[in-house]
Design a protein around this motif. Structure first.
Motif, PDB file in Angstrom:
ATOM      1  N   ASP A   1       0.823  -1.215   0.000  1.00 29.42           N
ATOM      2  CA  ASP A   1       0.000   0.000   0.000  1.00 29.42           C
ATOM      3  C   ASP A   1       0.859   1.268   0.000  1.00 29.42           C
ATOM      4  OD1 ASP A   1      -2.296  -1.518  -0.006  1.00 29.42           O
ATOM      5  OD2 ASP A   1      -2.700  -1.267   2.144  1.00 29.42           O
ATOM      6  N   PHE A   2       2.064   1.181   0.543  1.00 26.83           N
ATOM      7  CA  PHE A   2       2.987   2.317   0.581  1.00 26.83           C
ATOM      8  C   PHE A   2       3.916   2.340  -0.630  1.00 26.83           C
ATOM      9  CE2 PHE A   2       1.670   2.857   4.898  1.00 26.83           C
ATOM     10  CZ  PHE A   2       2.049   4.124   5.278  1.00 26.83           C
ATOM     11  N   GLY A   3       3.787   1.358  -1.527  1.00 24.93           N
ATOM     12  CA  GLY A   3       4.694   1.273  -2.659  1.00 24.93           C
ATOM     13  C   GLY A   3       6.035   0.675  -2.275  1.00 24.93           C
ATOM     14  N   CYS A   4       6.066  -0.031  -1.151  1.00 23.09           N
ATOM     15  CA  CYS A   4       7.288  -0.654  -0.638  1.00 23.09           C
ATOM     16  C   CYS A   4       7.269  -2.148  -0.957  1.00 23.09           C
ATOM     17  CB  CYS A   4       7.377  -0.485   0.876  1.00 23.09           C
ATOM     18  SG  CYS A   4       7.373   1.216   1.439  1.00 23.09           S
ATOM     19  N   THR A   5       8.417  -2.777  -0.796  1.00 23.21           N
ATOM     20  CA  THR A   5       8.533  -4.223  -0.966  1.00 23.21           C
ATOM     21  C   THR A   5       9.122  -4.816   0.299  1.00 23.21           C
ATOM     22  OG1 THR A   5       8.949  -3.947  -3.329  1.00 23.21           O
ATOM     23  CG2 THR A   5       9.544  -6.071  -2.360  1.00 23.21           C
ATOM     24  N   LEU A   6       8.416  -5.765   0.900  1.00 16.81           N
ATOM     25  CA  LEU A   6       8.938  -6.492   2.050  1.00 16.81           C
ATOM     26  C   LEU A   6       9.821  -7.609   1.508  1.00 16.81           C
ATOM     27  CD1 LEU A   6       9.057  -7.020   5.079  1.00 16.81           C
ATOM     28  CD2 LEU A   6       6.940  -8.330   4.863  1.00 16.81           C
ATOM     29  N   ARG A   7      11.142  -7.411   1.559  1.00 18.31           N
ATOM     30  CA  ARG A   7      12.094  -8.371   0.978  1.00 18.31           C
ATOM     31  C   ARG A   7      12.259  -9.597   1.856  1.00 18.31           C
ATOM     32  NH1 ARG A   7      17.553  -6.668  -0.815  1.00 18.31           N
ATOM     33  NH2 ARG A   7      17.224  -8.422  -2.187  1.00 18.31           N
ATOM     34  N   GLU A   8      12.351  -9.390   3.163  1.00 18.16           N
ATOM     35  CA  GLU A   8      12.531 -10.495   4.109  1.00 18.16           C
ATOM     36  C   GLU A   8      11.711 -10.214   5.355  1.00 18.16           C
ATOM     37  OE1 GLU A   8      14.157 -13.326   3.665  1.00 18.16           O
ATOM     38  OE2 GLU A   8      15.164 -12.787   1.785  1.00 18.16           O
ATOM     39  N   PHE A   9      11.190 -11.288   5.953  1.00 17.11           N
ATOM     40  CA  PHE A   9      10.449 -11.188   7.214  1.00 17.11           C
ATOM     41  C   PHE A   9      10.734 -12.445   8.009  1.00 17.11           C
ATOM     42  CE2 PHE A   9       7.021 -12.339   9.980  1.00 17.11           C
ATOM     43  CZ  PHE A   9       6.670 -11.148  10.598  1.00 17.11           C
ATOM     44  N   ASN A  10      10.962 -12.273   9.297  1.00 20.55           N
ATOM     45  CA  ASN A  10      11.077 -13.406  10.201  1.00 20.55           C
ATOM     46  C   ASN A  10      10.991 -12.871  11.612  1.00 20.55           C
ATOM     47  OD1 ASN A  10      11.268 -16.055  10.966  1.00 20.55           O
ATOM     48  ND2 ASN A  10      13.240 -16.441   9.991  1.00 20.55           N
ATOM     49  N   GLY A  11      10.921 -13.761  12.565  1.00 16.94           N
ATOM     50  CA  GLY A  11      10.838 -13.315  13.938  1.00 16.94           C
ATOM     51  C   GLY A  11      11.025 -14.443  14.910  1.00 16.94           C
ATOM     52  N   GLU A  12      11.021 -14.064  16.166  1.00 16.84           N
ATOM     53  CA  GLU A  12      11.080 -15.006  17.261  1.00 16.84           C
ATOM     54  C   GLU A  12       9.818 -14.800  18.085  1.00 16.84           C
ATOM     55  OE1 GLU A  12      14.882 -14.948  19.217  1.00 16.84           O
ATOM     56  OE2 GLU A  12      15.960 -15.071  17.312  1.00 16.84           O
ATOM     57  N   ASP A  13       9.766 -15.365  19.277  1.00 16.60           N
ATOM     58  CA  ASP A  13       8.517 -15.285  20.027  1.00 16.60           C
ATOM     59  C   ASP A  13       8.232 -13.905  20.611  1.00 16.60           C
ATOM     60  OD1 ASP A  13      10.438 -15.338  22.022  1.00 16.60           O
ATOM     61  OD2 ASP A  13       9.459 -16.897  23.211  1.00 16.60           O
ATOM     62  N   ASP A  14       9.239 -13.009  20.616  1.00 12.34           N
ATOM     63  CA  ASP A  14       9.009 -11.685  21.200  1.00 12.34           C
ATOM     64  C   ASP A  14       9.396 -10.517  20.293  1.00 12.34           C
ATOM     65  OD1 ASP A  14      11.750 -11.950  21.304  1.00 12.34           O
ATOM     66  OD2 ASP A  14      11.935 -11.373  23.412  1.00 12.34           O
TER      67      ASP A  14
END
Length: 138
Positions: A50-63
């Protein structure tokens, strides 16, 4: 992907902007699970688009979660962060309230603080690998 492919062109500007974002859960409670992270990634991809951005990578841990985002030079990082955190909080608390209510209260999922580091000092491949290698809960 070569550096040339990361350069974006607009009507009046040419840019190559990347930001590494980190959001932590309120009180660093370990509230995030694999299904919640999956939904969070989908939501954040849509907000970025929606912002014209690209989410290249995403990850996380429990917090906490890590994002690597390519963004146009016209986007204010603080506005992007507010939308990412606000929209994801609303949808995740709605869809996963039974689980999240055990860890959080007061209608808050994310801490008010965040980390935003412009990427470029390290090669993007190194940052992307770091994000991919987070210890995701099973």
């Amino acid at each position: 992907m070569t550096s040339e492919h990361l350069i974006r062109r607009g009507r009046h500007a040419i840019w190559e902007c990347h930001v590494h974002l980190v959001f932590v859960t309120k009180y660093r409670r370990g509230a995030l699970t694999a299904p919640i992270l999956d939904d969070c990634e989908k939501i954040m991809r849509e907000v970025c688009a929606d912002f014209g951005c690209t989410l290249r990578e995403f990850n996380g841990e429990d917090d906490h979660v890590h994002l690597l985002v390519d963004f146009p030079a016209t986007v204010q990082i603080s506005r992007l962060v507010n939308s990412l955190k606000g929209v994801s909080s609303r949808y995740l608390r709605r869809d996963h309230s039974e689980h999240l209510d055990k860890f959080l209260w007061g209608g808050h999922l994310w801490s008010r603080s965040y980390y935003a580091g412009t990427a470029g000092g390290a090669p993007l491949s190194v940052i992307a690998e770091y994000v991919r290698n987070q210890r995701r809960p099973s």
